[in-house]
Design a protein around this motif. Structure first.
Motif, PDB file in Angstrom:
ATOM      1  N   VAL A  59     -18.460   1.486   9.411  1.00  0.00           N
ATOM      2  CA  VAL A  59     -17.241   1.241   8.643  1.00  0.00           C
ATOM      3  C   VAL A  59     -16.623   2.564   8.203  1.00  0.00           C
ATOM      4  CG1 VAL A  59     -16.372   0.313   6.467  1.00  0.00           C
ATOM      5  CG2 VAL A  59     -17.869  -1.062   7.894  1.00  0.00           C
ATOM      6  N   GLU A  60     -17.439   3.505   7.772  1.00  0.00           N
ATOM      7  CA  GLU A  60     -16.933   4.817   7.370  1.00  0.00           C
ATOM      8  C   GLU A  60     -16.287   5.535   8.548  1.00  0.00           C
ATOM      9  OE1 GLU A  60     -20.246   6.803   5.618  1.00  0.00           O
ATOM     10  OE2 GLU A  60     -20.131   5.668   3.755  1.00  0.00           O
ATOM     11  N   GLU A  61     -16.918   5.452   9.730  1.00  0.00           N
ATOM     12  CA  GLU A  61     -16.356   6.088  10.914  1.00  0.00           C
ATOM     13  C   GLU A  61     -15.013   5.460  11.268  1.00  0.00           C
ATOM     14  OE1 GLU A  61     -19.174   5.897  14.087  1.00  0.00           O
ATOM     15  OE2 GLU A  61     -20.661   7.082  13.008  1.00  0.00           O
ATOM     16  N   SER A  63     -12.928   3.955   9.226  1.00  0.00           N
ATOM     17  CA  SER A  63     -11.907   4.302   8.239  1.00  0.00           C
ATOM     18  C   SER A  63     -11.433   5.739   8.438  1.00  0.00           C
ATOM     19  CB  SER A  63     -12.425   4.100   6.821  1.00  0.00           C
ATOM     20  OG  SER A  63     -13.476   4.994   6.546  1.00  0.00           O
ATOM     21  N   ILE A  64     -12.329   6.613   8.864  1.00  0.00           N
ATOM     22  CA  ILE A  64     -11.938   8.001   9.119  1.00  0.00           C
ATOM     23  C   ILE A  64     -11.007   8.061  10.324  1.00  0.00           C
ATOM     24  CG2 ILE A  64     -12.791  10.238   9.925  1.00  0.00           C
ATOM     25  CD1 ILE A  64     -15.281   9.719   8.173  1.00  0.00           C
ATOM     26  N   THR A  65     -11.330   7.336  11.389  1.00  0.00           N
ATOM     27  CA  THR A  65     -10.492   7.390  12.584  1.00  0.00           C
ATOM     28  C   THR A  65      -9.158   6.705  12.359  1.00  0.00           C
ATOM     29  OG1 THR A  65     -11.554   5.396  13.455  1.00  0.00           O
ATOM     30  CG2 THR A  65     -12.432   7.521  14.165  1.00  0.00           C
ATOM     31  N   GLN A  66      -9.101   5.685  11.513  1.00  0.00           N
ATOM     32  CA  GLN A  66      -7.838   5.000  11.273  1.00  0.00           C
ATOM     33  C   GLN A  66      -6.896   5.841  10.424  1.00  0.00           C
ATOM     34  OE1 GLN A  66      -8.727   1.185   9.633  1.00  0.00           O
ATOM     35  NE2 GLN A  66      -9.244   0.297  11.601  1.00  0.00           N
ATOM     36  N   ASP A  67      -7.410   6.706   9.593  1.00  0.00           N
ATOM     37  CA  ASP A  67      -6.562   7.545   8.756  1.00  0.00           C
ATOM     38  C   ASP A  67      -6.138   8.823   9.461  1.00  0.00           C
ATOM     39  OD1 ASP A  67      -6.725   5.721   6.741  1.00  0.00           O
ATOM     40  OD2 ASP A  67      -8.379   6.722   5.712  1.00  0.00           O
ATOM     41  N   GLY A  68      -6.455   8.933  10.744  1.00  0.00           N
ATOM     42  CA  GLY A  68      -6.148  10.139  11.505  1.00  0.00           C
ATOM     43  C   GLY A  68      -4.660  10.303  11.741  1.00  0.00           C
ATOM     44  N   PRO A  69      -4.297  11.327  12.530  1.00  0.00           N
ATOM     45  CA  PRO A  69      -2.892  11.656  12.734  1.00  0.00           C
ATOM     46  C   PRO A  69      -2.123  10.610  13.526  1.00  0.00           C
ATOM     47  CG  PRO A  69      -4.291  12.980  14.150  1.00  0.00           C
ATOM     48  CD  PRO A  69      -5.188  12.219  13.224  1.00  0.00           C
ATOM     49  N   GLY A  70      -2.787   9.745  14.277  1.00  0.00           N
ATOM     50  CA  GLY A  70      -2.097   8.753  15.086  1.00  0.00           C
ATOM     51  C   GLY A  70      -1.620   7.556  14.286  1.00  0.00           C
ATOM     52  N   ARG A  71      -2.020   7.440  13.058  1.00  0.00           N
ATOM     53  CA  ARG A  71      -1.669   6.270  12.253  1.00  0.00           C
ATOM     54  C   ARG A  71      -0.273   6.429  11.673  1.00  0.00           C
ATOM     55  NH1 ARG A  71      -4.513   3.839   6.924  1.00  0.00           N
ATOM     56  NH2 ARG A  71      -3.522   1.827   7.029  1.00  0.00           N
ATOM     57  N   LYS A  72       0.539   5.377  11.802  1.00  0.00           N
ATOM     58  CA  LYS A  72       1.894   5.415  11.271  1.00  0.00           C
ATOM     59  C   LYS A  72       1.865   5.053   9.792  1.00  0.00           C
ATOM     60  CE  LYS A  72       4.287   4.302  15.511  1.00  0.00           C
ATOM     61  NZ  LYS A  72       5.193   3.369  16.168  1.00  0.00           N
ATOM     62  N   GLU A  73       2.729   5.684   9.064  1.00  0.00           N
ATOM     63  CA  GLU A  73       2.810   5.430   7.632  1.00  0.00           C
ATOM     64  C   GLU A  73       3.709   4.226   7.389  1.00  0.00           C
ATOM     65  OE1 GLU A  73       4.351   7.983   3.891  1.00  0.00           O
ATOM     66  OE2 GLU A  73       3.129   9.023   5.376  1.00  0.00           O
ATOM     67  N   LYS A  74       3.305   3.355   6.475  1.00  0.00           N
ATOM     68  CA  LYS A  74       4.106   2.175   6.172  1.00  0.00           C
ATOM     69  C   LYS A  74       5.377   2.581   5.443  1.00  0.00           C
ATOM     70  CE  LYS A  74       0.993  -1.710   5.865  1.00  0.00           C
ATOM     71  NZ  LYS A  74       0.502  -2.774   5.013  1.00  0.00           N
ATOM     72  N   ARG A  75       6.458   1.915   5.798  1.00  0.00           N
ATOM     73  CA  ARG A  75       7.723   2.177   5.124  1.00  0.00           C
ATOM     74  C   ARG A  75       7.757   1.371   3.840  1.00  0.00           C
ATOM     75  NH1 ARG A  75      12.653   1.679   8.995  1.00  0.00           N
ATOM     76  NH2 ARG A  75      13.577   2.872   7.315  1.00  0.00           N
ATOM     77  N   GLU A  76       8.413   1.927   2.864  1.00  0.00           N
ATOM     78  CA  GLU A  76       8.546   1.256   1.580  1.00  0.00           C
ATOM     79  C   GLU A  76       9.487   0.072   1.720  1.00  0.00           C
ATOM     80  OE1 GLU A  76      10.376   2.269  -2.787  1.00  0.00           O
ATOM     81  OE2 GLU A  76       9.609   3.894  -1.548  1.00  0.00           O
ATOM     82  N   GLN A  77       9.100  -1.072   1.159  1.00  0.00           N
ATOM     83  CA  GLN A  77       9.936  -2.264   1.197  1.00  0.00           C
ATOM     84  C   GLN A  77      10.938  -2.209   0.046  1.00  0.00           C
ATOM     85  OE1 GLN A  77       9.879  -4.685   3.512  1.00  0.00           O
ATOM     86  NE2 GLN A  77       8.333  -3.518   4.618  1.00  0.00           N
ATOM     87  N   LEU A  78      12.216  -2.284   0.374  1.00  0.00           N
ATOM     88  CA  LEU A  78      13.271  -2.217  -0.627  1.00  0.00           C
ATOM     89  C   LEU A  78      13.895  -3.591  -0.817  1.00  0.00           C
ATOM     90  CD1 LEU A  78      15.093   1.034   0.545  1.00  0.00           C
ATOM     91  CD2 LEU A  78      13.390   0.822  -1.256  1.00  0.00           C
ATOM     92  N   SER A  79      14.335  -3.855  -2.036  1.00  0.00           N
ATOM     93  CA  SER A  79      15.046  -5.098  -2.302  1.00  0.00           C
ATOM     94  C   SER A  79      16.479  -4.956  -1.799  1.00  0.00           C
ATOM     95  CB  SER A  79      15.042  -5.411  -3.792  1.00  0.00           C
ATOM     96  OG  SER A  79      15.812  -4.457  -4.482  1.00  0.00           O
ATOM     97  N   LYS A  80      17.229  -6.068  -1.790  1.00  0.00           N
ATOM     98  CA  LYS A  80      18.623  -6.011  -1.352  1.00  0.00           C
ATOM     99  C   LYS A  80      19.448  -5.067  -2.226  1.00  0.00           C
ATOM    100  CE  LYS A  80      19.598 -10.365   0.918  1.00  0.00           C
ATOM    101  NZ  LYS A  80      20.405 -11.593   0.857  1.00  0.00           N
ATOM    102  N   GLN A  81      19.198  -5.141  -3.525  1.00  0.00           N
ATOM    103  CA  GLN A  81      19.960  -4.298  -4.454  1.00  0.00           C
ATOM    104  C   GLN A  81      19.651  -2.817  -4.215  1.00  0.00           C
ATOM    105  OE1 GLN A  81      22.354  -5.310  -6.452  1.00  0.00           O
ATOM    106  NE2 GLN A  81      22.765  -3.226  -7.084  1.00  0.00           N
ATOM    107  N   GLN A  82      18.379  -2.499  -3.969  1.00  0.00           N
ATOM    108  CA  GLN A  82      18.022  -1.107  -3.710  1.00  0.00           C
ATOM    109  C   GLN A  82      18.652  -0.624  -2.409  1.00  0.00           C
ATOM    110  OE1 GLN A  82      13.800  -1.745  -3.882  1.00  0.00           O
ATOM    111  NE2 GLN A  82      13.610  -0.682  -5.847  1.00  0.00           N
ATOM    112  N   LYS A  83      18.709  -1.484  -1.401  1.00  0.00           N
ATOM    113  CA  LYS A  83      19.341  -1.115  -0.143  1.00  0.00           C
ATOM    114  C   LYS A  83      20.836  -0.887  -0.345  1.00  0.00           C
ATOM    115  CE  LYS A  83      16.082  -3.609   2.764  1.00  0.00           C
ATOM    116  NZ  LYS A  83      15.880  -4.773   3.641  1.00  0.00           N
ATOM    117  N   ARG A  84      21.470  -1.764  -1.140  1.00  0.00           N
ATOM    118  CA  ARG A  84      22.900  -1.622  -1.427  1.00  0.00           C
ATOM    119  C   ARG A  84      23.191  -0.290  -2.104  1.00  0.00           C
ATOM    120  NH1 ARG A  84      23.356  -6.734  -3.919  1.00  0.00           N
ATOM    121  NH2 ARG A  84      23.361  -7.985  -2.055  1.00  0.00           N
ATOM    122  N   ARG A  85      22.381   0.042  -3.094  1.00  0.00           N
ATOM    123  CA  ARG A  85      22.586   1.317  -3.809  1.00  0.00           C
ATOM    124  C   ARG A  85      22.409   2.513  -2.880  1.00  0.00           C
ATOM    125  NH1 ARG A  85      19.021  -0.290  -8.900  1.00  0.00           N
ATOM    126  NH2 ARG A  85      20.517  -1.627  -9.950  1.00  0.00           N
ATOM    127  N   ALA A  86      21.392   2.453  -2.026  1.00  0.00           N
ATOM    128  CA  ALA A  86      21.162   3.552  -1.093  1.00  0.00           C
ATOM    129  C   ALA A  86      22.334   3.678  -0.123  1.00  0.00           C
ATOM    130  CB  ALA A  86      19.854   3.327  -0.335  1.00  0.00           C
TER     131      ALA A  86
END
Length: 117
Positions: A59-61, A63-86
């Motif tokens: 399990v440790e191995e 978790s180490i391999t999954q956190d490596g450089p090939g893993r994509k970072e999750k995008r932050e989920q924005l509400s409709k209002q936050q998207k409108r403001r942006a």
């Protein structure tokens, strides 16, 4: 078979005995069912400490391999209002002021609704 751990050696010998008793028949399904029924008897000599150590290492191995450089970072989920403001900030150019004529379509619609025909 001397290199096998004692529990594996016991399981293999018990399954081989069952297989020898069923020679000449279709036995794959029957052997699997026999093992499922007798799993507690077959595994009673098993201690969990070495097995848990191996599982923890795996399990440790993972978790180490999954956190490596090939893993994509999750995008932050924005509400409709936050998207409108942006979107509004991006349209304003970041300075808070909108470009001249940014809402000209709304002005024309308003004038066409209020103008006498």
């Amino acid at each position: 078979m001397a290199s096998l751990p004692p529990v594996k050696q016991h399981v293999v010998s018990q399954v081989q005995e069952q297989a020898e008793a069923m020679l000449g028949m279709s036995m794959t399904f029957t052997l699997f069912e026999w093992v499922k029924e007798n799993v507690t008897d077959l595994m009673e000599q098993q201690t969990l400490a070495p097995v848990m150590a191996e599982v923890t290492e795996e399990v440790e191995e993972l978790s180490i391999t999954q956190d490596g450089p090939g893993r994509k970072e999750k995008r932050e989920q924005l509400s409709k209002q936050q998207k409108r403001r942006a979107w509004d900030r991006a349209q304003a150019g970041g300075a808070g002021e909108r470009a001249r004529g940014w809402d000209w379509v709304d002005i024309i619609r308003h004038l066409s609704q209020t103008a006498p025909s």
